[in-house]
Write a protein that holds these residues in place. Structure first.
Motif, PDB file in Angstrom:
ATOM      1  N   GLY A  89      45.230  24.702  46.443  1.00 10.13           N
ATOM      2  CA  GLY A  89      45.124  26.108  46.796  1.00 10.13           C
ATOM      3  C   GLY A  89      45.483  26.384  48.249  1.00 10.13           C
ATOM      4  N   LEU A  90      45.358  27.651  48.627  1.00 10.36           N
ATOM      5  CA  LEU A  90      45.698  28.090  49.982  1.00 10.36           C
ATOM      6  C   LEU A  90      44.508  27.919  50.914  1.00 10.36           C
ATOM      7  CD1 LEU A  90      47.591  31.430  49.259  1.00 10.36           C
ATOM      8  CD2 LEU A  90      48.600  29.332  50.118  1.00 10.36           C
ATOM      9  N   HIS A  91      44.735  27.248  52.019  1.00 15.08           N
ATOM     10  CA  HIS A  91      43.710  27.110  53.056  1.00 15.08           C
ATOM     11  C   HIS A  91      43.971  28.189  54.097  1.00 15.08           C
ATOM     12  CE1 HIS A  91      42.125  23.020  51.903  1.00 15.08           C
ATOM     13  NE2 HIS A  91      43.206  23.125  51.152  1.00 15.08           N
ATOM     14  N   ILE A  92      43.224  29.277  54.007  1.00 13.17           N
ATOM     15  CA  ILE A  92      43.384  30.407  54.926  1.00 13.17           C
ATOM     16  C   ILE A  92      42.110  30.526  55.746  1.00 13.17           C
ATOM     17  CG2 ILE A  92      43.857  32.876  55.118  1.00 13.17           C
ATOM     18  CD1 ILE A  92      45.058  32.769  52.321  1.00 13.17           C
ATOM     19  N   ASP A  93      42.260  30.677  57.054  1.00 14.84           N
ATOM     20  CA  ASP A  93      41.089  30.836  57.914  1.00 14.84           C
ATOM     21  C   ASP A  93      40.420  32.181  57.640  1.00 14.84           C
ATOM     22  OD1 ASP A  93      41.483  28.404  59.164  1.00 14.84           O
ATOM     23  OD2 ASP A  93      42.739  29.257  60.751  1.00 14.84           O
ATOM     24  N   SER A  94      39.167  32.120  57.210  1.00 12.65           N
ATOM     25  CA  SER A  94      38.354  33.323  56.966  1.00 12.65           C
ATOM     26  C   SER A  94      39.103  34.379  56.151  1.00 12.65           C
ATOM     27  CB  SER A  94      37.896  33.926  58.302  1.00 12.65           C
ATOM     28  OG  SER A  94      37.188  32.983  59.068  1.00 12.65           O
ATOM     29  N   PRO A  95      39.528  34.058  54.923  1.00 12.04           N
ATOM     30  CA  PRO A  95      40.266  35.041  54.118  1.00 12.04           C
ATOM     31  C   PRO A  95      39.375  36.227  53.752  1.00 12.04           C
ATOM     32  CG  PRO A  95      39.608  33.165  52.773  1.00 12.04           C
ATOM     33  CD  PRO A  95      39.267  32.813  54.194  1.00 12.04           C
ATOM     34  N   GLN A  96      39.949  37.421  53.789  1.00 12.53           N
ATOM     35  CA  GLN A  96      39.205  38.639  53.458  1.00 12.53           C
ATOM     36  C   GLN A  96      39.480  39.100  52.027  1.00 12.53           C
ATOM     37  OE1 GLN A  96      40.707  40.734  57.217  1.00 12.53           O
ATOM     38  NE2 GLN A  96      38.632  41.548  57.032  1.00 12.53           N
ATOM     39  N   TYR A  97      40.680  38.766  51.520  1.00 13.64           N
ATOM     40  CA  TYR A  97      41.078  39.250  50.209  1.00 13.64           C
ATOM     41  C   TYR A  97      41.632  38.093  49.370  1.00 13.64           C
ATOM     42  CZ  TYR A  97      40.891  43.744  52.662  1.00 13.64           C
ATOM     43  OH  TYR A  97      40.478  44.820  53.396  1.00 13.64           O
ATOM     44  N   LEU A  98      41.544  38.235  48.064  1.00 17.61           N
ATOM     45  CA  LEU A  98      42.074  37.226  47.160  1.00 17.61           C
ATOM     46  C   LEU A  98      43.592  37.385  47.089  1.00 17.61           C
ATOM     47  CD1 LEU A  98      41.151  34.992  45.171  1.00 17.61           C
ATOM     48  CD2 LEU A  98      41.200  36.726  43.371  1.00 17.61           C
ATOM     49  N   PRO A  99      44.366  36.379  47.534  1.00 23.61           N
ATOM     50  CA  PRO A  99      45.828  36.514  47.533  1.00 23.61           C
ATOM     51  C   PRO A  99      46.392  36.684  46.122  1.00 23.61           C
ATOM     52  CG  PRO A  99      45.129  34.675  48.920  1.00 23.61           C
ATOM     53  CD  PRO A  99      43.927  35.112  48.135  1.00 23.61           C
ATOM     54  N   LEU A 100      47.515  37.381  46.021  1.00 21.09           N
ATOM     55  CA  LEU A 100      48.188  37.538  44.739  1.00 21.09           C
ATOM     56  C   LEU A 100      48.547  36.168  44.163  1.00 21.09           C
ATOM     57  CD1 LEU A 100      50.721  40.425  45.515  1.00 21.09           C
ATOM     58  CD2 LEU A 100      48.486  40.630  44.417  1.00 21.09           C
ATOM     59  N   GLY A 101      48.435  36.039  42.850  1.00 17.33           N
ATOM     60  CA  GLY A 101      48.828  34.796  42.190  1.00 17.33           C
ATOM     61  C   GLY A 101      47.786  33.704  42.228  1.00 17.33           C
ATOM     62  N   THR A 102      46.607  33.954  42.823  1.00 20.28           N
ATOM     63  CA  THR A 102      45.529  32.974  42.819  1.00 20.28           C
ATOM     64  C   THR A 102      44.376  33.504  41.975  1.00 20.28           C
ATOM     65  OG1 THR A 102      44.528  33.854  44.854  1.00 20.28           O
ATOM     66  CG2 THR A 102      46.160  32.112  45.105  1.00 20.28           C
ATOM     67  N   ARG A 128      35.418  39.316  36.732  1.00 19.25           N
ATOM     68  CA  ARG A 128      36.599  40.134  36.439  1.00 19.25           C
ATOM     69  C   ARG A 128      36.759  41.126  37.589  1.00 19.25           C
ATOM     70  NH1 ARG A 128      38.861  41.312  31.132  1.00 19.25           N
ATOM     71  NH2 ARG A 128      36.835  40.850  30.197  1.00 19.25           N
ATOM     72  N   VAL A 129      37.892  41.017  38.297  1.00 13.03           N
ATOM     73  CA  VAL A 129      38.077  41.806  39.513  1.00 13.03           C
ATOM     74  C   VAL A 129      39.459  42.449  39.512  1.00 13.03           C
ATOM     75  CG1 VAL A 129      36.555  40.267  40.820  1.00 13.03           C
ATOM     76  CG2 VAL A 129      39.024  39.863  40.844  1.00 13.03           C
ATOM     77  N   THR A 130      39.659  43.352  40.460  1.00 11.55           N
ATOM     78  CA  THR A 130      40.970  43.952  40.684  1.00 11.55           C
ATOM     79  C   THR A 130      41.810  43.007  41.532  1.00 11.55           C
ATOM     80  OG1 THR A 130      40.002  46.162  40.600  1.00 11.55           O
ATOM     81  CG2 THR A 130      42.178  45.966  41.620  1.00 11.55           C
ATOM     82  N   GLU A 131      43.106  42.929  41.252  1.00 12.84           N
ATOM     83  CA  GLU A 131      44.012  42.137  42.086  1.00 12.84           C
ATOM     84  C   GLU A 131      43.809  42.496  43.561  1.00 12.84           C
ATOM     85  OE1 GLU A 131      48.050  42.838  41.054  1.00 12.84           O
ATOM     86  OE2 GLU A 131      48.097  41.322  39.486  1.00 12.84           O
ATOM     87  N   GLY A 132      43.771  41.457  44.397  1.00 14.91           N
ATOM     88  CA  GLY A 132      43.620  41.703  45.827  1.00 14.91           C
ATOM     89  C   GLY A 132      42.234  42.134  46.237  1.00 14.91           C
ATOM     90  N   ALA A 133      41.221  41.819  45.416  1.00 15.07           N
ATOM     91  CA  ALA A 133      39.856  42.264  45.714  1.00 15.07           C
ATOM     92  C   ALA A 133      39.343  41.655  47.006  1.00 15.07           C
ATOM     93  CB  ALA A 133      38.937  41.882  44.554  1.00 15.07           C
ATOM     94  N   GLU A 134      38.450  42.381  47.669  1.00 16.87           N
ATOM     95  CA  GLU A 134      37.770  41.840  48.840  1.00 16.87           C
ATOM     96  C   GLU A 134      36.894  40.670  48.406  1.00 16.87           C
ATOM     97  OE1 GLU A 134      36.516  44.636  52.324  1.00 16.87           O
ATOM     98  OE2 GLU A 134      36.132  45.716  50.452  1.00 16.87           O
ATOM     99  N   ILE A 135      37.012  39.572  49.100  1.00 14.27           N
ATOM    100  CA  ILE A 135      36.197  38.400  48.759  1.00 14.27           C
ATOM    101  C   ILE A 135      34.720  38.708  48.944  1.00 14.27           C
ATOM    102  CG2 ILE A 135      35.646  36.035  49.486  1.00 14.27           C
ATOM    103  CD1 ILE A 135      38.621  35.595  49.947  1.00 14.27           C
TER     104      ILE A 135
END
Length: 465
Positions: free
Chosen positions: A307-320, A279-286
Motif C-alpha cells: 500500500g501507500l505510505h503517506i505521512d499523516s494521510p487525511q483522505y482515502l486515496p482513489l483506488g485503495t 461502506r464509505v464514499t470515495e475519498g472519505a476523510e480518514i
C-alpha cells in the motif's frame, strides 16, 4: 459451486498478523469534505480542468491524464473545490471538495443488450470508469486504443486485512454478474478467481462464468501470480485486472445514469477496536472512519505489503480499499540479545518463532482434529520494525522460496546494482508482482520489492518516452 475448478500454487508462506477486521459492515455517511488523491495510480500526469472555488457535481470530470487524454477522473460528490495540493514537480497530490448537495450529473442509462463494444468503451471513458483497469506487466492504466488479451477479476485479495466480498455479497452479487457480462464486450477471455479459503457463496456467479479456486498462502493467490500460472500465450502478459468493487461501480453507474461513489473499505492492524468493514464514499476523510489512537502509528492506505505510505494521510486515496495501522515506534526488547525470539517474526529457524510457526503449520495439516490448536495464537503484531539493520545479501535463498512467480530475487538484485535491465528482463523481472514477500522474509532487511518495482517503473518510462 457449479462451474469451478481448483488449482494449488507453490512458493508461498503462511503469515498471520494480529488485528484482522471483523466481518460486520458499518455505514459511514458522507463527511463534510472528501479528498481526491490519485497517488495510487502509476505513471499518470494529471492535468486539471477545474480550479479552487469552483462548484462541481458528482460525476463531473476533475482532471485527465496528459499522456492518455481520454482517461478522466471524476468527482464522487457535489460541492465546491476548497483546495488543490501539489507535490514535487507539480505532481497533483490532492483535491479537497466541501460537500454541499446530493445533486449529481446525469448520464444516459445504458442497457447491456442494446450496447455494443464501442459504445461501452465510450461510456467507460465518458463516466470516469476507465481508470479502474490496470494492465500487466507494469500495472499502468491501459491505453483506450488497446484491447485486452484477457481480463482477470479477483474476488479476493491475497494481502492481509483486505475487504471481504462475503460481507456484502447479497447486495452486490447481481452487479458482479452483470459487470462480468459488460466486460465480455472488451474481451472474450475473462478469468475469475477467488482464494480457496474465502468463505463466500459464489454459486449464483458460477452459473455465468467459470471461477477458479486458488489454494495457496500469501502471495501465491495474487492477480500477478494467477496470471503467471494460468496464461496460455505470451500475449496474455498484457492482461488487464479489474477488481470486483470496480465491477460493481461499472454496473451501478451505467444502470443508474449517475456516478456511483460508494466503496467497501476495511481497517486492520493495531486499532483492534475499530477493525471492521466500512461502506464509505470515495475519498472519505480518514477521521470519519477511524480515530488514530497513537499519533506515532503509521497509516498504510491499501495493502499491508504494497500500500501507500503517506505521512499523516487525511483522505482515502482513489483506488485503495483498506487502511492498515501499524506500530511505527516499536519498543526494543529488554536484553534482546539474550532472548530466544519466541515473539520475533522470522521466516527462518534463526529464532524460536520460526520453528514454532513451522510446527503449528505442520500440525494443522494433520487430518485428525486437535482441539488445543484453536487456542494457540501465534499471530504477529503489525510493525515497521526491521529487527536489525541493513546488511548485504547473504544468499540464504529465502526470497526464492517465497517468490510466487519462480524468479530469482538474489540474481535480480545483483543485476540491479550494475543497472543490467536487459539481463533482469531475461531473468523474469517483468513477471515480478512486487508482492513484497521477498522483502518480508529477507534476513538482511533488503527492500527487494521496491528495488524491482523501481526498475520496472524506469523501464516503463523509457518505453513510453
Amino acid at each position: 459451486m457449479k462451474n469451478t475448478t481448483q488449482i494449488k500454487l507453490k512458493n508461498n508462506f503462511k503469515v498471520t498478523f494480529k488485528g484482522a477486521p471483523r466481518l460486520d459492515v458499518k455505514e459511514i455517511k458522507t463527511s463534510t469534505s472528501v479528498g481526491i488523491s490519485p497517488l495510487a495510480y502509476k505513471f499518470i500526469k494529471a492535468k486539471l480542468i477545474v480550479k479552487e472555488g469552483e462548484a462541481v457535481q458528482q460525476g463531473q470530470a476533475l482532471f485527465f491524464d496528459k499522456k492518455e487524454a481520454q482517461v478522466y477522473f471524476h468527482s464522487p460528490v457535489s460541492g465546491v473545490i476548497k483546495k488543490i495540493v501539489y507535490g514535487p514537480q507539480r505532481r497533483l497530490d490532492l483535491i479537497t471538495i466541501d460537500v454541499s448537495s446530493d445533486a449529481a450529473l446525469e448520464f444516459s442509462p445504458l442497457k447491456i443488450d442494446e450496447t455494443n463494444s464501442v459504445e461501452f468503451k465510450s461510456a467507460l471513458l465518458e463516466r470516469g470508469l476507465w481508470n479502474g483497469f490496470s494492465e500487466f506487466p507494469f500495472e499502468n492504466i491501459p491505453s483506450p486504443s488497446t484491447s485486452p488479451p484477457a481480463i482477470i477479476v479477483p474476488l479476493s485479495n491475497s494481502e492481509p486485512f483486505q475487504p471481504k466480498l462475503s460481507t456484502i455479497i447479497d447486495d452486490v452479487e447481481s452487479d458482479i454478474i452483470e459487470g462480468l457480462a459488460w466486460l465480455k464486450k472488451l474481451s472474450d477471455n475473462i478469468s475469475v478467481y477467488v482464494d480457496a479459503d474465502e468463505q463466500v457463496n459464489l454459486d449464483a456467479i458460477s452459473e455465468h462464468v467459470k471461477i477458479t479456486r486458488v489454494r495457496g498462502d500469501f502471495a501465491a493467490n495474487g492477480a500477478g501470480s494467477f496470471l503467471y500460472n494460468m496464461k496460455t500465450s505470451a500475449k496474455e502478459n498484457k492482461a488487464w485486472v479489474c477488481q470486483w468493487q470496480h465491477l460493481v461501480k461499472i454496473t451501478r453507474t451505467l444502470n443508474s445514469g449517475q456516478y456511483y461513489n460508494q466503496i467497501l473499505t476495511s481497517v486492520g492492524g493495531n486499532q483492534m477496536v475499530d477493525n471492521q468493514h466500512y461502506r464509505v464514499t470515495e475519498g472519505a476523510e480518514i477521521s470519519s472512519i477511524i480515530t488514530i489512537k497513537d499519533v506515532k502509528d503509521r497509516v498504510i492506505c491499501g495493502g499491508l505489503f504494497s500500500g501507500l505510505h503517506i505521512d499523516s494521510p487525511q483522505y482515502l486515496p482513489l483506488g485503495t480499499y483498506a487502511l492498515n495501522i501499524i506500530d511505527n515506534d516499536p519498543k526494543t526488547e529488554f536484553l534482546s540479545f539474550m532472548q530466544i525470539g519466541f515473539k520475533k517474526p522470522s521466516f527462518s529457524r534463526a529464532y524460536l518463532s520460526g520453528m514454532v510457526n513451522e510446527a503449528l503449520i505442520n500440525l494443522k495439516k494433520i487430518p485428525v482434529q486437535l482441539p488445543f490448536l484453536s487456542n494457540i495464537d501465534h499471530s504477529t503484531a503489525t510493525s515497521s520494525a526491521l529487527n536489525g539493520s541493513h546488511r548485504d545479501c547473504v544468499s540464504c535463498g529465502f526470497c526464492e522460496e517465497v517468490c510466487p512467480v519462480d524468479i530469482l530475487p538474489q540474481t535480480l538484485l545483483r543485476n540491479s546494482k550494475v543497472d543490467d535491465v536487459e539481463e533482469n528482463m531475461r531473468m523474469g523481472l517483468l513477471d515480478c508482482t512486487t508482492c513484497g514477500a521477498c522483502t518480508y522474509v529477507c534476513p538482511s532487511k533488503i527492500d527487494l520489492a521496491s528495488t524491482f518495482e523501481t526498475m520496472k517503473n524506469n523501464l516503463y518510462k523509457e518505453l513510453k518516452a
